[in-house]
Design a protein around this motif. Sequence first.
Motif, PDB file in Angstrom:
ATOM      1  N   CYS A 180      58.282  31.874   7.155  1.00  0.00           N
ATOM      2  CA  CYS A 180      57.856  31.849   5.757  1.00  0.00           C
ATOM      3  C   CYS A 180      57.803  30.402   5.289  1.00  0.00           C
ATOM      4  O   CYS A 180      58.728  29.620   5.545  1.00  0.00           O
ATOM      5  CB  CYS A 180      58.835  32.652   4.910  1.00  0.00           C
ATOM      6  N   LEU A 181      56.734  30.029   4.610  1.00  0.00           N
ATOM      7  CA  LEU A 181      56.573  28.670   4.095  1.00  0.00           C
ATOM      8  C   LEU A 181      56.507  28.695   2.569  1.00  0.00           C
ATOM      9  O   LEU A 181      55.737  29.475   1.987  1.00  0.00           O
ATOM     10  CB  LEU A 181      55.298  28.028   4.640  1.00  0.00           C
TER      11      LEU A 181
ATOM     12  N   ARG B 247      62.935  18.550  10.007  1.00  0.00           N
ATOM     13  CA  ARG B 247      62.444  19.358  11.116  1.00  0.00           C
ATOM     14  C   ARG B 247      63.567  20.258  11.655  1.00  0.00           C
ATOM     15  O   ARG B 247      63.324  21.407  12.029  1.00  0.00           O
ATOM     16  CB  ARG B 247      61.902  18.462  12.229  1.00  0.00           C
ATOM     17  N   ILE B 248      64.790  19.753  11.692  1.00  0.00           N
ATOM     18  CA  ILE B 248      65.924  20.557  12.158  1.00  0.00           C
ATOM     19  C   ILE B 248      66.081  21.812  11.311  1.00  0.00           C
ATOM     20  O   ILE B 248      66.329  22.907  11.825  1.00  0.00           O
ATOM     21  CB  ILE B 248      67.220  19.720  12.138  1.00  0.00           C
ATOM     22  N   LYS B 249      65.909  21.681   9.987  1.00  0.00           N
ATOM     23  CA  LYS B 249      66.031  22.843   9.107  1.00  0.00           C
ATOM     24  C   LYS B 249      64.989  23.900   9.454  1.00  0.00           C
ATOM     25  O   LYS B 249      65.269  25.099   9.483  1.00  0.00           O
ATOM     26  CB  LYS B 249      65.870  22.412   7.645  1.00  0.00           C
ATOM     27  N   MET B 250      63.755  23.460   9.735  1.00  0.00           N
ATOM     28  CA  MET B 250      62.703  24.404  10.110  1.00  0.00           C
ATOM     29  C   MET B 250      63.023  25.072  11.441  1.00  0.00           C
ATOM     30  O   MET B 250      62.800  26.270  11.617  1.00  0.00           O
ATOM     31  CB  MET B 250      61.361  23.672  10.196  1.00  0.00           C
ATOM     32  N   GLN B 251      63.552  24.284  12.374  1.00  0.00           N
ATOM     33  CA  GLN B 251      63.899  24.844  13.677  1.00  0.00           C
ATOM     34  C   GLN B 251      64.998  25.893  13.544  1.00  0.00           C
ATOM     35  O   GLN B 251      64.950  26.954  14.188  1.00  0.00           O
ATOM     36  CB  GLN B 251      64.337  23.719  14.617  1.00  0.00           C
ATOM     37  N   GLN B 252      65.995  25.620  12.711  1.00  0.00           N
ATOM     38  CA  GLN B 252      67.077  26.573  12.511  1.00  0.00           C
ATOM     39  C   GLN B 252      66.559  27.875  11.900  1.00  0.00           C
ATOM     40  O   GLN B 252      66.957  28.973  12.301  1.00  0.00           O
ATOM     41  CB  GLN B 252      68.162  25.959  11.624  1.00  0.00           C
ATOM     42  N   GLN B 253      65.657  27.770  10.920  1.00  0.00           N
ATOM     43  CA  GLN B 253      65.081  28.950  10.290  1.00  0.00           C
ATOM     44  C   GLN B 253      64.252  29.754  11.298  1.00  0.00           C
ATOM     45  O   GLN B 253      64.292  30.995  11.307  1.00  0.00           O
ATOM     46  CB  GLN B 253      64.225  28.523   9.097  1.00  0.00           C
ATOM     47  N   PHE B 254      63.519  29.055  12.153  1.00  0.00           N
ATOM     48  CA  PHE B 254      62.701  29.699  13.173  1.00  0.00           C
ATOM     49  C   PHE B 254      63.577  30.471  14.159  1.00  0.00           C
ATOM     50  O   PHE B 254      63.312  31.626  14.491  1.00  0.00           O
ATOM     51  CB  PHE B 254      61.890  28.624  13.904  1.00  0.00           C
ATOM     52  N   ILE B 255      64.651  29.826  14.624  1.00  0.00           N
ATOM     53  CA  ILE B 255      65.526  30.448  15.611  1.00  0.00           C
ATOM     54  C   ILE B 255      66.233  31.664  15.013  1.00  0.00           C
ATOM     55  O   ILE B 255      66.376  32.700  15.667  1.00  0.00           O
ATOM     56  CB  ILE B 255      66.548  29.424  16.142  1.00  0.00           C
ATOM     57  N   ALA B 256      66.689  31.536  13.757  1.00  0.00           N
ATOM     58  CA  ALA B 256      67.336  32.676  13.102  1.00  0.00           C
ATOM     59  C   ALA B 256      66.376  33.861  13.033  1.00  0.00           C
ATOM     60  O   ALA B 256      66.766  35.012  13.276  1.00  0.00           O
ATOM     61  CB  ALA B 256      67.789  32.279  11.699  1.00  0.00           C
ATOM     62  N   SER B 257      65.113  33.592  12.711  1.00  0.00           N
ATOM     63  CA  SER B 257      64.114  34.652  12.654  1.00  0.00           C
ATOM     64  C   SER B 257      63.907  35.277  14.030  1.00  0.00           C
ATOM     65  O   SER B 257      63.759  36.507  14.164  1.00  0.00           O
ATOM     66  CB  SER B 257      62.790  34.090  12.127  1.00  0.00           C
ATOM     67  N   MET B 258      63.924  34.451  15.061  1.00  0.00           N
ATOM     68  CA  MET B 258      63.730  34.955  16.413  1.00  0.00           C
ATOM     69  C   MET B 258      64.891  35.848  16.843  1.00  0.00           C
ATOM     70  O   MET B 258      64.694  36.904  17.462  1.00  0.00           O
ATOM     71  CB  MET B 258      63.578  33.784  17.380  1.00  0.00           C
ATOM     72  N   ILE B 259      66.101  35.445  16.500  1.00  0.00           N
ATOM     73  CA  ILE B 259      67.271  36.257  16.835  1.00  0.00           C
ATOM     74  C   ILE B 259      67.191  37.613  16.140  1.00  0.00           C
ATOM     75  O   ILE B 259      67.480  38.649  16.735  1.00  0.00           O
ATOM     76  CB  ILE B 259      68.566  35.526  16.439  1.00  0.00           C
TER      77      ILE B 259
ATOM     78  N   VAL C 166      73.804  27.739   7.014  1.00  0.00           N
ATOM     79  CA  VAL C 166      73.118  28.965   6.617  1.00  0.00           C
ATOM     80  C   VAL C 166      73.324  30.019   7.689  1.00  0.00           C
ATOM     81  O   VAL C 166      73.381  29.707   8.888  1.00  0.00           O
ATOM     82  CB  VAL C 166      71.608  28.723   6.379  1.00  0.00           C
ATOM     83  N   GLY C 167      73.480  31.278   7.293  1.00  0.00           N
ATOM     84  CA  GLY C 167      73.695  32.368   8.224  1.00  0.00           C
ATOM     85  C   GLY C 167      72.389  32.833   8.854  1.00  0.00           C
ATOM     86  O   GLY C 167      71.319  32.744   8.247  1.00  0.00           O
ATOM     87  N   ALA C 168      72.491  33.355  10.080  1.00  0.00           N
ATOM     88  CA  ALA C 168      71.307  33.816  10.795  1.00  0.00           C
ATOM     89  C   ALA C 168      70.682  35.042  10.143  1.00  0.00           C
ATOM     90  O   ALA C 168      69.534  35.378  10.426  1.00  0.00           O
ATOM     91  CB  ALA C 168      71.664  34.121  12.258  1.00  0.00           C
ATOM     92  N   ASP C 169      71.439  35.737   9.269  1.00  0.00           N
ATOM     93  CA  ASP C 169      70.900  36.929   8.615  1.00  0.00           C
ATOM     94  C   ASP C 169      70.077  36.594   7.386  1.00  0.00           C
ATOM     95  O   ASP C 169      69.420  37.460   6.808  1.00  0.00           O
ATOM     96  CB  ASP C 169      72.052  37.853   8.208  1.00  0.00           C
ATOM     97  N   LYS C 170      70.070  35.326   6.969  1.00  0.00           N
ATOM     98  CA  LYS C 170      69.363  34.913   5.773  1.00  0.00           C
ATOM     99  C   LYS C 170      67.902  34.554   6.090  1.00  0.00           C
ATOM    100  O   LYS C 170      67.624  33.777   6.992  1.00  0.00           O
ATOM    101  CB  LYS C 170      70.056  33.698   5.130  1.00  0.00           C
ATOM    102  N   ARG C 171      66.986  35.122   5.318  1.00  0.00           N
ATOM    103  CA  ARG C 171      65.565  34.805   5.476  1.00  0.00           C
ATOM    104  C   ARG C 171      65.215  33.760   4.421  1.00  0.00           C
ATOM    105  O   ARG C 171      65.172  34.046   3.232  1.00  0.00           O
ATOM    106  CB  ARG C 171      64.708  36.055   5.286  1.00  0.00           C
ATOM    107  N   ILE C 172      64.972  32.538   4.861  1.00  0.00           N
ATOM    108  CA  ILE C 172      64.713  31.428   3.940  1.00  0.00           C
ATOM    109  C   ILE C 172      63.334  30.843   4.251  1.00  0.00           C
ATOM    110  O   ILE C 172      62.984  30.625   5.410  1.00  0.00           O
ATOM    111  CB  ILE C 172      65.785  30.333   4.084  1.00  0.00           C
ATOM    112  N   CYS C 173      62.561  30.579   3.215  1.00  0.00           N
ATOM    113  CA  CYS C 173      61.238  29.980   3.402  1.00  0.00           C
ATOM    114  C   CYS C 173      61.385  28.474   3.627  1.00  0.00           C
ATOM    115  O   CYS C 173      62.045  27.784   2.840  1.00  0.00           O
ATOM    116  CB  CYS C 173      60.341  30.232   2.207  1.00  0.00           C
TER     117      CYS C 173
END
Length: 502
Positions: A210-211, A254-266, A493-500
């Motif tokens: 999400c952007l 960029r790290i923040k985006m990578q973390q959000q991407f990985i959480a979504s993948m998990i 941030v937790g992996a269960d959180k969906r953040i744009c």
Amino acid sequence: MPGQRRRSAAAAPPDPRGRRKRKQPAPRKKKALLWTAGIMGFVVVGVSVTAYVIYDKLNGNINTVDVGDAANGGSLKDGPINILILGSDVRTGAGNEDYGDRENSTGHADTTFLFHVSEDRTNATALSIPRDLKTEIPDCPTKQPDGSTKVITGNKFTRFNESFGVEGRDPGCTMRTVEKLTGIKPDHFMMADFNAVKTLTTAIDGVEVCLAEPIRDDRSKLDLTAGDHTIMGEQALAFLRNRHGLGNESDLDRIKMQQQFIASMIRKMKEETLGNPKRMYKLADAVTQALTVDSGIGDIPKLTGLGQEIASIDLKNITFATVPVKDNPAEAVKATVVLDETKAPQVFSMLQNDVSFTEVKKKEKEAKSKQEALLKGARADVSEVRVDVYNGSGVIGAAQQTLVWLQNQQGVLKSSNQNNAPKQDKTSLEYGPNQADQARTLADLMGLPATAMKPAAEQAEAMQPMKLVLGGDFKGAGTSITPPKKAPDVGQVGADKRICAQ
């Protein structure tokens, strides 16, 4: 990728009747679990191994590197687990030649996570290490193709991403650098490159992102509108590599985006892939081809064992955080960062002492309260404290350094250096019930946590000293060992959180 590809499992022995002996199918309800890593982080993969040929194929996919004593190794069943997850920016592979001019380069440590799994397996922390962090890279013994070992000279103050690839440094060098930086010795490593991102995201039919705002970056070729997208292959790689399309064009964003991407993948792994045999096999095949790991976990049974240890962790108890840093004050044009000397030690101490970024168990809290009760009560005067100091830290001269500090700066004159003791991870203070007031005083002086207190069942003799054994958590005389009681705010941030992504 460094290292030789090898097949870890031997073929099943022939049946005496001339037929090939087949491995019995695993029960359907019992799934093997794998963990993959790299620039995308880590993914739980369920694989139902129903035929030997599948097992053999997956096992033969895995690449391994012998990093020697850089890996902690040991049992995956006991104690916390620390996995170094390394994403290399090597440009080899179809379609990757347009990403840079590093022809024939072995790549750098472009994306790095230290993934800490708690001893009780209830929580985990994925700590991102910025590639542009200035830190010390220690001397590194590296295995050569002919079997010999070459020591690559370290660097006292350079970018973290040079810990891999530069001058022939292997993942073991990155592991040693992480240990030097954080005080935490990785047990194992997992590494993947650009191709892994494209292969794995395609294998799971894309990752939802999400952007908050549109992003267009000519360098990474990312062009996405604001809102929700499902990305895979080249587009997923562009998303993870994108930096110049962000606010301040920094690696930290960029790290923040990578973390959000990985959480979504998990989340997608847990919700859509586990339990779907077709998707699980497709992903397992892609995972094992993409991975390079240390030889200690270089086969399917060991990777499965690792996965089984961490499979039950709830998404809300998987936390993403970044090593706290600040701009390098030595630079006029800000290109690198240095450690935040206040927050970084707190974060490292949390992982060293297995303190969770999340609150997970009521019983665990109660146990800690009972332990902390040992520090409540009367204190003896420093002149009454008797203690023998032993060095189990592995740091040369630690006991003598502590003795000098206790006697000259704290007035604990009834203390002595008993030299070396067997090496142990944690500092401990053993004392009799009648020495509790002395123990509390010494704990106050040294900043010992409640977990370091080891009360004995029997009373001590009148002139008997307490026994202080310095452990691997010793950071120098006068430096507190007590971890923070709660997590500092470092944007976790937790992996269960969906953040744009911003």
